[in-house]
Design a protein around this motif. Structure first.
Motif, short mmCIF file in Angstrom:
data_model
loop_
_atom_site.label_atom_id
_atom_site.label_comp_id
_atom_site.label_asym_id
_atom_site.label_seq_id
_atom_site.Cartn_x
_atom_site.Cartn_y
_atom_site.Cartn_z
N TYR A 173 46.77 52.30 36.68
CA TYR A 173 47.79 51.16 36.67
C TYR A 173 47.55 50.03 35.59
CZ TYR A 173 48.94 52.77 41.17
OH TYR A 173 49.71 53.52 42.44
N GLU A 174 46.76 50.55 34.51
CA GLU A 174 46.50 49.62 33.52
C GLU A 174 45.94 48.26 33.95
OE1 GLU A 174 49.87 49.62 30.94
OE2 GLU A 174 49.81 51.75 30.72
N LEU A 175 44.88 48.25 34.91
CA LEU A 175 44.29 47.01 35.39
C LEU A 175 42.98 46.97 34.84
CD1 LEU A 175 45.47 46.98 38.94
CD2 LEU A 175 46.33 45.58 37.31
N PRO A 176 42.49 46.00 34.48
CA PRO A 176 41.17 45.79 33.96
C PRO A 176 39.94 46.10 35.17
CG PRO A 176 41.93 43.68 34.03
CD PRO A 176 43.18 44.46 34.41
N TYR A 177 38.87 46.68 34.69
CA TYR A 177 37.85 47.17 35.60
C TYR A 177 36.59 46.59 35.12
CZ TYR A 177 34.84 49.72 38.63
OH TYR A 177 33.92 49.93 39.69
N ALA A 178 35.75 45.96 36.12
CA ALA A 178 34.51 45.57 35.71
C ALA A 178 33.79 45.56 37.01
CB ALA A 178 34.34 44.21 35.24
N THR A 179 32.65 46.16 37.04
CA THR A 179 31.79 46.07 38.31
C THR A 179 30.96 44.75 38.52
OG1 THR A 179 29.79 46.67 37.24
CG2 THR A 179 31.20 48.45 38.22
N GLY A 180 30.68 44.49 39.68
CA GLY A 180 29.66 43.09 39.80
C GLY A 180 28.68 42.79 38.99
N ALA A 181 28.27 41.77 38.86
CA ALA A 181 27.11 41.20 37.99
C ALA A 181 25.91 42.26 38.11
CB ALA A 181 26.66 39.82 38.13
N GLY A 211 26.07 45.22 39.34
CA GLY A 211 26.70 46.79 39.19
C GLY A 211 27.28 47.19 40.44
N GLU A 212 27.48 46.28 41.31
CA GLU A 212 28.29 46.70 42.78
C GLU A 212 29.56 46.98 42.43
OE1 GLU A 212 28.06 42.17 42.36
OE2 GLU A 212 26.35 43.78 42.35
N ARG A 213 29.90 48.07 43.50
CA ARG A 213 31.31 48.45 43.30
C ARG A 213 32.26 47.32 43.45
NH1 ARG A 213 32.20 53.09 47.36
NH2 ARG A 213 34.43 52.55 46.26
N ARG A 214 33.70 47.31 42.97
CA ARG A 214 34.70 46.32 42.91
C ARG A 214 35.49 46.62 44.33
NH1 ARG A 214 38.10 44.91 38.56
NH2 ARG A 214 39.22 43.17 39.20
N LEU A 215 35.48 47.66 44.89
CA LEU A 215 36.38 47.63 46.14
C LEU A 215 35.61 48.11 47.25
CD1 LEU A 215 39.27 49.90 44.60
CD2 LEU A 215 39.21 47.29 44.84
N ALA A 216 36.06 47.54 48.36
CA ALA A 216 35.57 47.96 49.87
C ALA A 216 36.86 48.28 50.92
CB ALA A 216 34.70 47.01 50.35
N THR A 256 35.72 43.21 46.23
CA THR A 256 34.12 42.86 47.10
C THR A 256 33.81 41.37 46.68
OG1 THR A 256 32.88 43.81 45.17
CG2 THR A 256 33.42 45.36 47.18
N SER A 257 34.21 40.88 45.51
CA SER A 257 33.78 39.59 45.09
C SER A 257 34.89 38.48 45.76
CB SER A 257 33.91 39.35 43.59
OG SER A 257 35.37 39.56 43.22
N THR A 258 35.79 38.68 46.23
CA THR A 258 36.77 37.84 46.82
C THR A 258 37.12 38.15 48.33
OG1 THR A 258 38.84 38.77 46.34
CG2 THR A 258 37.74 37.02 44.84
N ASP A 259 37.00 39.48 48.80
CA ASP A 259 37.33 39.82 50.22
C ASP A 259 38.87 39.71 50.22
OD1 ASP A 259 36.38 41.35 52.19
OD2 ASP A 259 36.76 39.58 53.57
N GLU A 260 39.60 39.63 49.24
CA GLU A 260 41.19 39.69 49.18
C GLU A 260 41.44 41.04 49.12
OE1 GLU A 260 43.25 36.74 49.74
OE2 GLU A 260 41.48 35.77 49.97
#
Length: 119
Positions: free
Chosen positions: A102-110, A112-117, A34-38
């Protein structure tokens, strides 16, 4: 080669294979960060008719070839990934488990918004 959003839409329904070329399933949809739309994860349809589900696989390191998308993870790891029903969308509360698999780091947006869309 990096996979752009315009390109990945053309690959829906194409075979998804592991790093050794073993077929995992078919590309169903793409989830972007969500932060990059990539593009960040793809959902892959696996299982037999009546038992189909969507598993998540990171697109980092993925390579597009003629008629396939090759991901950088073994089929056995992808098939054990968190899954959703074929008509479902990933709940925000389940995002950390997908990253952890997948042992990837996870953090919500500043905020608290979700990370994926889903796109």
């Amino acid at each position: 080669m990096a996979i752009g959003m315009a390109d990945i839409r053309e690959w829906r329904g194409q075979a998804v294979v592991d790093e050794k070329g073993g077929k995992i399933g078919s590309l169903e949809s793409v989830y972007v960060e969500t932060s990059t739309d990539e593009p960040f994860f793809a959902t892959v349809t696996v299982g037999m008719i009546g038992g189909r589900r969507l598993v998540f696989v990171p697109l980092d390191g993925a390579v597009v070839g003629p008629g396939y998308v090759r991901v950088a993870f073994p089929k056995s790891v992808v098939k054990q990934a968190p899954a959703i029903g074929t008509d479902d969308v990933l709940p925000a509360a389940d995002e950390p488990a997908v990253f952890a698999h997948y042992e990837l780091p996870y953090a919500t947006g500043a905020g608290g918004e979700r990370r994926l869309a889903r796109r």
